[in-house]
Scaffold this motif. Structure first.
Motif, PDB file in Angstrom:
ATOM      1  N   HIS A  29       0.835  -1.353   0.228  1.00 31.01           N
ATOM      2  CA  HIS A  29       0.092  -0.149   0.100  1.00 31.01           C
ATOM      3  C   HIS A  29       1.003   1.129  -0.297  1.00 31.01           C
ATOM      4  CE1 HIS A  29       0.813   0.861   3.908  1.00 31.01           C
ATOM      5  NE2 HIS A  29       0.502  -1.139   4.171  1.00 31.01           N
ATOM      6  N   LEU A  33      -4.802   2.300   2.543  1.00 34.06           N
ATOM      7  CA  LEU A  33      -5.469   1.154   2.652  1.00 34.06           C
ATOM      8  C   LEU A  33      -6.418   0.796   2.001  1.00 34.06           C
ATOM      9  CD1 LEU A  33      -5.432  -2.193   1.791  1.00 34.06           C
ATOM     10  CD2 LEU A  33      -5.595  -3.185   3.693  1.00 34.06           C
ATOM     11  N   GLU A  36      -7.081   3.723  -0.536  1.00 32.24           N
ATOM     12  CA  GLU A  36      -6.955   2.804  -2.619  1.00 32.24           C
ATOM     13  C   GLU A  36      -7.978   2.061  -2.727  1.00 32.24           C
ATOM     14  OE1 GLU A  36      -2.732   1.295  -1.394  1.00 32.24           O
ATOM     15  OE2 GLU A  36      -2.021   3.380  -0.506  1.00 32.24           O
TER      16      GLU A  36
END
Length: 326
Positions: A29, A33, A36
């Motif tokens: 990452h 996280l 994303e």
């Protein structure tokens, strides 16, 4: 042990945290996280998969030759149409998973990191009199994933696999950094893995072991063509399909969100009613933290585990969803 690709230059991007095996060499990452994951779900950003193996097959007979070796029907694969296929052992166990596209002159495939050497050795042993060339192009090309709905244009001249889950680009490795600068933000492989688990999609080496057959993972629909023969392991595929009784089945698990630590690959799955000392009925194959669903996992369990049974993974309660019907 097969050699892996060199570490990605994108590990130098701000916030990058290196992934662990089998995804070492790229970023897990870039510092957030869930952000994303949401970006990928919204069709923005990209994922660096430059650690994956890339092979090409050229020659006029490439598709008819591959058709004899793969579980998928590829002899008449049109240019630009993505597909996936398996290579099985003589007993029908999964040995390789390939994600393919043909551009009219070359068949491109990406495979699990570090498996391309063994795959190419097998393919070379099966060439016989066929006029084909198999090449490991991992050092020259990097796989980049664009999520479904992405408006990012595919670079001209680059082979592209377009599927309902997004596009895989076979990008010249030398262009990886310039692509990232122009098409960010980057998302790590953990974000993509969480979306893969949500979509119940198996991955070779995680959802498989030395005795996995395609029926157990739901791979018959996407990677196996039941109307073709002439490939190694086909008799097992046909027999189990006709009998309808694979020994195990893939399940999706909603894990109790109160647990801080995710269960690792291989964590035992048991009936909740039997407790932590009960008989092991399966094992976790992949676990992930999802931005909406919380902790989730895929697991392989015995076929006769009741579909409505409560399960536990280590000491964590788990509610199952059917992926492969028993």
């Amino acid at each position: 042990m097969q050699a892996h690709s060199p570490a990605s230059p994108l590990l130098s991007l701000p916030g990058a945290v290196a992934a662990e095996a089998p995804d070492d060499g790229v970023a897990a990452h870039y510092g957030d996280l869930f952000r994303e994951q949401r970006a990928l779900a919204d069709g923005t950003g990209f994922v660096d998969l430059s650690h994956r193996g890339v092979i090409t097959v050229t020659g006029e007979e490439r598709l008819s030759w591959l058709h004899l070796l793969l579980t998928q029907h590829v002899s008449e694969l049109p240019p630009g149409r993505a597909t996936e296929a398996l290579i099985l052992s003589p007993h029908g166990h999964i040995e390789h998973a390939l994600y393919l596209v043909d551009d009219g002159e070359t068949t491109w495939a990406h495979v699990e990191p570090g498996t391309q050497g063994e795959l190419i050795a097998y393919l070379e042993s099966m060439k016989f009199f066929y006029r084909v060339e198999v090449t490991d192009t991992t050092g020259d090309y990097a796989v980049v994933h664009l999520p479904a709905g992405s408006i990012t244009e595919s670079p001209e001249g680059v082979a592209v696999r377009e599927t309902p889950h997004g596009r895989d680009l076979f990008l010249p490795r030398a262009e990886l950094e310039s692509f990232a600068a122009a098409n960010g933000p980057a998302a790590g492989v953990l974000a993509l893995e969480a979306l893969r688990v949500e979509a119940h999609r198996p991955r070779f080496g995680l959802e498989t072991d030395h005795r996995t057959i395609p029926h157990e993972l739901g791979w018959l629909g996407s990677a196996v063509h039941l109307e073709k023969g002439c490939y190694r392991g086909q008799e097992t595929v046909a027999r189990v399909h006709n009998l309808g009784k694979p020994p195990r089945r893939l399940v999706f698990l909603h894990l109790d969100g109160s647990e801080v630590k995710l269960p690792g690959h291989g964590a035992p799955v048991r009936l909740a009613a039997d407790g932590e000392e009960g008989r092991q009925l399966g094992f976790v194959t992949t676990s992930a933290r999802h931005h909406e669903l919380g902790p989730i996992a895929l697991a392989l369990v015995k076929r006769n585990v009741p579909v409505d049974a409560g399960l536990i993974v280590d000491a964590t309660a788990a509610a199952q969803e059917v992926v492969v019907e028993p």
